[in-house]
Each structure stands twice: as C-alpha cells, then as structure tokens.
Write a protein that holds these residues in place. Sequence first.
Motif, mmCIF file in Angstrom:
data_model
loop_
_atom_site.group_PDB
_atom_site.id
_atom_site.type_symbol
_atom_site.label_atom_id
_atom_site.label_comp_id
_atom_site.label_asym_id
_atom_site.label_seq_id
_atom_site.Cartn_x
_atom_site.Cartn_y
_atom_site.Cartn_z
ATOM 1 N N ALA A 218 -3.603 22.720 40.110
ATOM 2 C CA ALA A 218 -2.189 22.633 39.743
ATOM 3 C C ALA A 218 -1.854 23.614 38.618
ATOM 4 O O ALA A 218 -0.822 24.303 38.656
ATOM 5 C CB ALA A 218 -1.856 21.200 39.318
ATOM 6 N N GLU A 219 -2.744 23.697 37.634
ATOM 7 C CA GLU A 219 -2.513 24.624 36.510
ATOM 8 C C GLU A 219 -2.455 26.067 36.998
ATOM 9 O O GLU A 219 -1.586 26.846 36.562
ATOM 10 C CB GLU A 219 -3.625 24.464 35.471
ATOM 11 N N LYS A 220 -3.378 26.421 37.897
ATOM 12 C CA LYS A 220 -3.421 27.798 38.375
ATOM 13 C C LYS A 220 -2.253 28.105 39.315
ATOM 14 O O LYS A 220 -1.754 29.242 39.331
ATOM 15 C CB LYS A 220 -4.757 28.076 39.064
ATOM 16 N N ALA A 221 -1.802 27.125 40.060
ATOM 17 C CA ALA A 221 -0.615 27.323 40.902
ATOM 18 C C ALA A 221 0.609 27.587 40.021
ATOM 19 O O ALA A 221 1.422 28.473 40.318
ATOM 20 C CB ALA A 221 -0.379 26.105 41.788
ATOM 21 N N SER A 222 0.728 26.832 38.932
ATOM 22 C CA SER A 222 1.828 27.047 37.982
ATOM 23 C C SER A 222 1.749 28.440 37.374
ATOM 24 O O SER A 222 2.766 29.124 37.211
ATOM 25 C CB SER A 222 1.785 25.991 36.873
ATOM 26 N N LYS A 223 0.541 28.860 37.033
ATOM 27 C CA LYS A 223 0.331 30.185 36.446
ATOM 28 C C LYS A 223 0.768 31.280 37.424
ATOM 29 O O LYS A 223 1.451 32.243 37.040
ATOM 30 C CB LYS A 223 -1.152 30.346 36.088
ATOM 31 N N ILE A 224 0.364 31.133 38.676
ATOM 32 C CA ILE A 224 0.739 32.127 39.685
ATOM 33 C C ILE A 224 2.262 32.193 39.843
ATOM 34 O O ILE A 224 2.852 33.279 39.888
ATOM 35 C CB ILE A 224 0.059 31.810 41.035
ATOM 36 N N LEU A 225 2.902 31.037 39.912
ATOM 37 C CA LEU A 225 4.361 31.023 40.085
ATOM 38 C C LEU A 225 5.085 31.608 38.874
ATOM 39 O O LEU A 225 6.134 32.246 39.017
ATOM 40 C CB LEU A 225 4.843 29.587 40.327
ATOM 41 N N HIS A 226 4.502 31.410 37.701
ATOM 42 C CA HIS A 226 5.103 31.980 36.483
ATOM 43 C C HIS A 226 4.959 33.501 36.470
ATOM 44 O O HIS A 226 5.901 34.224 36.112
ATOM 45 C CB HIS A 226 4.432 31.375 35.245
#
Length: 335
Positions: A218-226
């Motif tokens: 979840a953290e890395k998905a958020s990072k990618i979207l940011h």
Amino acid sequence: MAYYRKWVYSFGLFLLILSLSLSIAFSAKALQYNRKLAKRPNTPAASYHFVLIPEEMDNDYWRLVEKGARAAEKKLPVSIEYNGPEQADIETHLKKIDMAIASKVDGIITQGLNESQFTPLINKAIAKGIPVITIDTDAPNSQRIAYIGTDNYLSGYLAGQALIKGTHGQAVVGIITGRFDAEHQKLRVQGFRDAVKQAPGIRIAAVEESNITRIEAAEKASKILHEHPDVTAFYGTSALDAIGIAQVVEEIDDKSFYIIGFDTLPETLDLLKRGKIQATVVQTPYEMGYKSVKLMLDIIKGKRVSTVNHTETKVIGKEDLPLQEATVEWSVPAP
C-alpha cells in the motif's frame, strides 16, 4: 544404634514407595499414550524425515503448500517437518536449510530465492547425500534434483497479456513486486515486461518492492501514484501486493484503475468478486506441496524423475469465480 537403624529403615521404605509411585505414573502415561495412538487413523509408518522450508511460516500461500504436503504425509511413509522464517528473511531461511543439513534429514524441500546465496547450501546438502527439491522458486544452476512449481516467467507473461486485453492496450503501469532479490519475483516482472512490449500504448512507469507485506504494498502504491499521477494500472507479483494496491485505490475512490494480482487468497477472491481488482494469476500451492513430497519419495527410492515439474498457471477474472472458488484446494490423485 536402634535410632540409626530405625532411620535407615524409614528412608529405605520412603525410596521404595517413591519408586513404586513413579513406576505406576509412568505406566499410566504409557497406557494413555498407547490409547491415543490406537485412536489415530491408520497411516503408513514414517520411514523418512523430510523438511519443508517455506519463505514465511504463517503466510496463507505457504499454509496451502503445507496443507498439500500434510495430505501426502497421511498416505506415504514419511514425516514432514514444516520449519522456516516467521517473517520473510533470507538469512533466517538459509540458516534453516543449514540446520536441516546438520540434522541429517532424508530430504529438503525449499525455495531457491537467490541463486548466489542458496546454491552453495543446496550443493552442500547434495554433497552430504541429502536430496533437495526446489519448490515455487527454482535454482537451476544448483545441483538440486528437481523443481516443482509455477513457471514464473510464463505467469508474468500471462499477466501482461491479460493487462493488454483488459486495458485495450492503453495503460501506464505501476509494478509492485515482493522482493527485488527473489528469483521468482524477477521472472514474474520480466515475463510481464516482455508481454507488454507488444502493446505500444502500454508504458511501465515504476517498479517498487513490497517486502511481501500488504502494508508496504500500500505504501509503495501511494508512492507510485504520488510520483507518477498518470498511472492507470497496477500489477502485483506476490500474494499480498494486489490487496495493498486495492486499499490505496479504494481510498482515493477511483474506479478507473486496472489491477492484476497474484494468487487466490480469500481476500483476493473477495476483491475480485467486488470489482476492486480485475484479474489475478492463479497458482496451485496445495498441488505443489502434495507433489513435492511424492517426488522426494520417488527420488529416495531411486526412481527416475523429471528435472522440471511445472504446475498449472492461469489468469482469472470475476467471470471465472464460481469455478475457482470450488477448486481453491486443487484435487490431487492418490499415489
């Protein structure tokens, strides 16, 4: 003198009573144990001790592998020891293999997560006369006797083809992979890359590592979207990745994302049913566990076995769920 004799007599009597009490207690426990054995279902006497070393002990995927191995244990003259890291950790995994070698088990079933680290230990076991089967992740350059599990490159390739179809060949993709240093994860990413090369409208924006946890996924998905707000699709290469990705996408309430994951954990199937993810790659961990034990026994008995034994891999969508839910644990023929 009379007092001394009386004391010696009393002490001797005490020792006799103590000895009799312990003997009775031991006999009672032995009788109780024998009764328990009598109540157990008829199973073959365990002639061989195999150790199954998973990537992570309490992982739902590996529990299915264990369940398959236990099913084989009930039918074959083997005992299965299930012993690996509590949480995914290569150093601990390697120590578990070394401990199995030192214990002189009859066979080791494990992954080949990182060839440069796992190959020397696999070869060490072989040199000491302990056969090794790699499961789920191969170490083809080691002296392992056989591999059983998914064709990980093919599984990634199938995922890429499914994404092309599901997005009509137009997508910016973020990839979340379990571990950068795990060979099977590398193959799943490479197979996907090679598949989407056929679609000029698909671009891979970023690849991040989840360390096989839904929180980091979840953290890395958020990072990618940011960092890449133009991302429209995600591909997760380990069992918990799509679950973490779906959590993030659900929070931003955007229904336009295409998400493809891995494996058929109950939560993954539920997300698929609710349309939160669009597809998942199906493996057969129960079958892997069952067949790995039978394969090891064949090796011990000197039978000729195939070096590479691929289990079924396919991609399913929501429309495939009725059939899939009925076959989460794949049936395996009796030996």
